[in-house]
Design an enzyme around this catalytic site. Structure first.
Site, PDB file in Angstrom:
ATOM      1  N   LYS A  52       2.480  57.081   1.119  1.00 31.96           N
ATOM      2  CA  LYS A  52       2.248  55.870   1.931  1.00 31.96           C
ATOM      3  C   LYS A  52       0.838  55.872   2.518  1.00 31.96           C
ATOM      4  O   LYS A  52       0.215  54.817   2.647  1.00 31.96           O
ATOM      5  CB  LYS A  52       3.287  55.749   3.056  1.00 31.96           C
ATOM      6  CG  LYS A  52       4.693  55.421   2.577  1.00 31.96           C
ATOM      7  CD  LYS A  52       4.778  54.100   1.820  1.00 31.96           C
ATOM      8  CE  LYS A  52       6.196  53.653   1.584  1.00 31.96           C
ATOM      9  NZ  LYS A  52       6.311  52.576   0.583  1.00 31.96           N
TER      10      LYS A  52
ATOM     11  N   TYR B 261      10.506  62.815   5.611  1.00 31.41           N
ATOM     12  CA  TYR B 261       9.801  61.770   4.850  1.00 31.41           C
ATOM     13  C   TYR B 261       8.797  62.418   3.882  1.00 31.41           C
ATOM     14  O   TYR B 261       8.502  61.883   2.815  1.00 31.41           O
ATOM     15  CB  TYR B 261       9.119  60.788   5.805  1.00 31.41           C
ATOM     16  CG  TYR B 261       8.855  59.432   5.189  1.00 31.41           C
ATOM     17  CD1 TYR B 261       9.906  58.648   4.708  1.00 31.41           C
ATOM     18  CD2 TYR B 261       7.557  58.937   5.072  1.00 31.41           C
ATOM     19  CE1 TYR B 261       9.666  57.408   4.144  1.00 31.41           C
ATOM     20  CE2 TYR B 261       7.316  57.697   4.509  1.00 31.41           C
ATOM     21  CZ  TYR B 261       8.369  56.934   4.051  1.00 31.41           C
ATOM     22  OH  TYR B 261       8.123  55.708   3.488  1.00 31.41           O
TER      23      TYR B 261
HETATM   24  N1  LIG Z   1      14.060  50.777   3.957  1.00 30.92           N
HETATM   25  C1  LIG Z   1      13.193  51.218   4.854  1.00 30.92           C
HETATM   26  O1  LIG Z   1      13.557  51.771   5.876  1.00 30.92           O
HETATM   27  C2  LIG Z   1      11.715  50.996   4.618  1.00 30.92           C
HETATM   28  C3  LIG Z   1      10.842  51.054   5.723  1.00 30.92           C
HETATM   29  C4  LIG Z   1       9.490  50.853   5.502  1.00 30.92           C
HETATM   30  C5  LIG Z   1       9.019  50.611   4.224  1.00 30.92           C
HETATM   31  N2  LIG Z   1       9.888  50.567   3.180  1.00 30.92           N
HETATM   32  C6  LIG Z   1       9.351  50.307   1.853  1.00 30.92           C
HETATM   33  O2  LIG Z   1       9.822  49.071   1.387  1.00 30.92           O
HETATM   34  C7  LIG Z   1       9.719  49.077  -0.046  1.00 30.92           C
HETATM   35  C8  LIG Z   1      11.019  48.562  -0.632  1.00 30.92           C
HETATM   36  O3  LIG Z   1      12.050  49.494  -0.430  1.00 30.92           O
HETATM   37  P1  LIG Z   1      13.498  49.104   0.092  1.00 30.92           P
HETATM   38  O4  LIG Z   1      13.731  49.901   1.316  1.00 30.92           O
HETATM   39  O5  LIG Z   1      13.662  47.640   0.127  1.00 30.92           O
HETATM   40  O6  LIG Z   1      14.475  49.765  -0.994  1.00 30.92           O
HETATM   41  P2  LIG Z   1      15.038  49.215  -2.411  1.00 30.92           P
HETATM   42  O7  LIG Z   1      15.719  50.372  -3.000  1.00 30.92           O
HETATM   43  O8  LIG Z   1      15.829  47.983  -2.213  1.00 30.92           O
HETATM   44  O9  LIG Z   1      13.714  48.854  -3.196  1.00 30.92           O
HETATM   45  C9  LIG Z   1      12.933  49.829  -3.850  1.00 30.92           C
HETATM   46  C10 LIG Z   1      12.513  49.212  -5.155  1.00 30.92           C
HETATM   47  O10 LIG Z   1      11.628  50.074  -5.859  1.00 30.92           O
HETATM   48  C11 LIG Z   1      11.905  49.848  -7.232  1.00 30.92           C
HETATM   49  N3  LIG Z   1      11.326  50.907  -8.059  1.00 30.92           N
HETATM   50  C12 LIG Z   1      11.401  52.259  -7.921  1.00 30.92           C
HETATM   51  N4  LIG Z   1      10.778  52.877  -8.954  1.00 30.92           N
HETATM   52  C13 LIG Z   1      10.307  51.866  -9.766  1.00 30.92           C
HETATM   53  C14 LIG Z   1       9.613  51.842 -10.990  1.00 30.92           C
HETATM   54  N5  LIG Z   1       9.256  52.973 -11.626  1.00 30.92           N
HETATM   55  N6  LIG Z   1       9.283  50.624 -11.524  1.00 30.92           N
HETATM   56  C15 LIG Z   1       9.638  49.478 -10.909  1.00 30.92           C
HETATM   57  N7  LIG Z   1      10.313  49.448  -9.749  1.00 30.92           N
HETATM   58  C16 LIG Z   1      10.652  50.630  -9.200  1.00 30.92           C
HETATM   59  C17 LIG Z   1      13.423  49.815  -7.295  1.00 30.92           C
HETATM   60  O11 LIG Z   1      13.881  49.214  -8.497  1.00 30.92           O
HETATM   61  C18 LIG Z   1      13.716  48.945  -6.086  1.00 30.92           C
HETATM   62  O12 LIG Z   1      13.734  47.585  -6.446  1.00 30.92           O
HETATM   63  C19 LIG Z   1       9.368  50.506  -0.440  1.00 30.92           C
HETATM   64  O13 LIG Z   1       7.974  50.589  -0.646  1.00 30.92           O
HETATM   65  C20 LIG Z   1       9.767  51.285   0.789  1.00 30.92           C
HETATM   66  O14 LIG Z   1       9.063  52.507   0.914  1.00 30.92           O
HETATM   67  C21 LIG Z   1      11.221  50.749   3.348  1.00 30.92           C
END
Ligand SMILES: NC(=O)c1ccc[n+]([C@@H]2O[C@H](COP(=O)([O-])OP(=O)(O)OC[C@H]3O[C@@H](n4cnc5c(N)ncnc54)[C@H](O)[C@@H]3O)[C@@H](O)[C@H]2O)c1
Length: 263
Positions: A165, A158
């Site tokens: 984060k 990570y």
């Molecule tokens: N998937 C997991 O296991 C998990 C767990 C905990 C937290 N998260 C967090 O949840 C959040 C959403 O991620 P996700 O897992 O749904 O994946 P996802 O890929 O569906 O979403 C990530 C989003 O970030 C956007 N993004 C990236 N760079 C960008 C930029 N420069 N401008 C605008 N948008 C941008 C992408 O377009 C996308 O919509 C993130 O913060 C991620 O760290 C994810």
């Protein structure tokens, strides 16, 4: 009547129907919220527009969060439709260079990777709050972001995203302190691992999910709708006394050191 009836909420971070942001959007729509969306770039425009239409929203704006001008323009455009403010902003955005999400943190983290991970994954939450502040103040709105356990503890691969984060979680508390006197709340959901586009960039993610499922008290991985329900609650009046909080929606994984199965 849903608990988000008459609430107007902007969702930043939908890339597909597997996005956590989409799980939140669906949960909010079910509870009666009116929604607006952004998309990162033209590649995602059609998909986000179609998803928005499925929850009765025609408010879809471009927003690459690395651009202050694009962030500002979202609120200018949104203000033309929602003239008396906004009840919530959901920030579900993260980025780090893929080759920095594996192996040695010390050897693989570059100056530029560290900068961009923090800018896109943490600073953008502050920037959205800055540009949305006037609209949020008008309706005593709430800000919500998404984080992961890797911001609190070191986990394999990570790496720089964990540092970003931690910055995001600290920013959540500083934003809560700053905006609280205006009636604006700021919270985060720390979600368990979910297979999404962003997660695909993390080395050995599949193994992380398996371990989470085996070791968490609930013996499962969470769904985007389980995370979405917590997000909907935090942006609602049901959470009017909650700010500066990070709620784990991870089947309890954060609460245990060993599952018991190993002994
Ligand atoms: N998937 C997991 O296991 C998990 C767990 C905990 C937290 N998260 C967090 O949840 C959040 C959403 O991620 P996700 O897992 O749904 O994946 P996802 O890929 O569906 O979403 C990530 C989003 O970030 C956007 N993004 C990236 N760079 C960008 C930029 N420069 N401008 C605008 N948008 C941008 C992408 O377009 C996308 O919509 C993130 O913060 C991620 O760290 C994810």
């Amino acid at each position: 009547m849903g608990f988000l009836q008459n609430k107007r909420i902007l969702i930043v971070g939908v890339a597909s129907d597997r996005s956590i942001a989409w799980g939140i959007a669906e949960a909010m729509h079910e509870q009666g919220a009116e929604l607006a969306f952004t998309y990162q770039n033209e590649k995602l425009q059609d998909r986000v527009t179609k998803l928005a239409a499925s929850v009765d929203s025609e408010l879809v704006f471009p927003c690459d969060v690395s651009s202050d001008a694009e962030i500002e323009s979202v609120f200018t455009e949104l203000g033309k439709h929602w003239t008396d403010g906004i009840d919530g902003i959901v920030h579900a955005v993260a980025y780090a260079p893929r080759d920095e999400l594996s192996g040695s943190f010390v050897d693989n983290t570059t100056r530029e990777g560290f900068r961009s991970a923090h800018e896109i994954s943490a600073y953008s939450f502050v920037a959205l709050a800055h540009h949305g502040r006037d609209m949020l103040r008008q309706r005593q709105g709430a800000l919500l972001t998404l984080t992961y356990l890797g911001g609190e503890r070191a986990l394999p691969n990570y790496n720089v995203m964990g540092a970003a984060k931690a910055s995001l979680e600290s920013s959540t508390r500083y934003m809560a302190a700053d905006l609280g006197p205006e009636g604006i709340r700021v919270n985060a959901v720390s979600a368990g691992p979910i297979r999404t586009l962003a997660a695909a960039g993390i080395d050995n993610f599949k193994q992380m999910m398996t371990f989470n499922e085996q070791a968490s008290p609930l013996r499962k991985n969470v769904s985007t709708s389980e995370v979405g329900n917590v997000g909907a609650f935090l942006c609602s009046d049901l959470a009017s006394g909650v700010t500066g909080e990070i709620i784990h929606a991870d089947a309890g994984f954060h609460a245990v050191a060993l599952s018991g199965a190993e002994l």
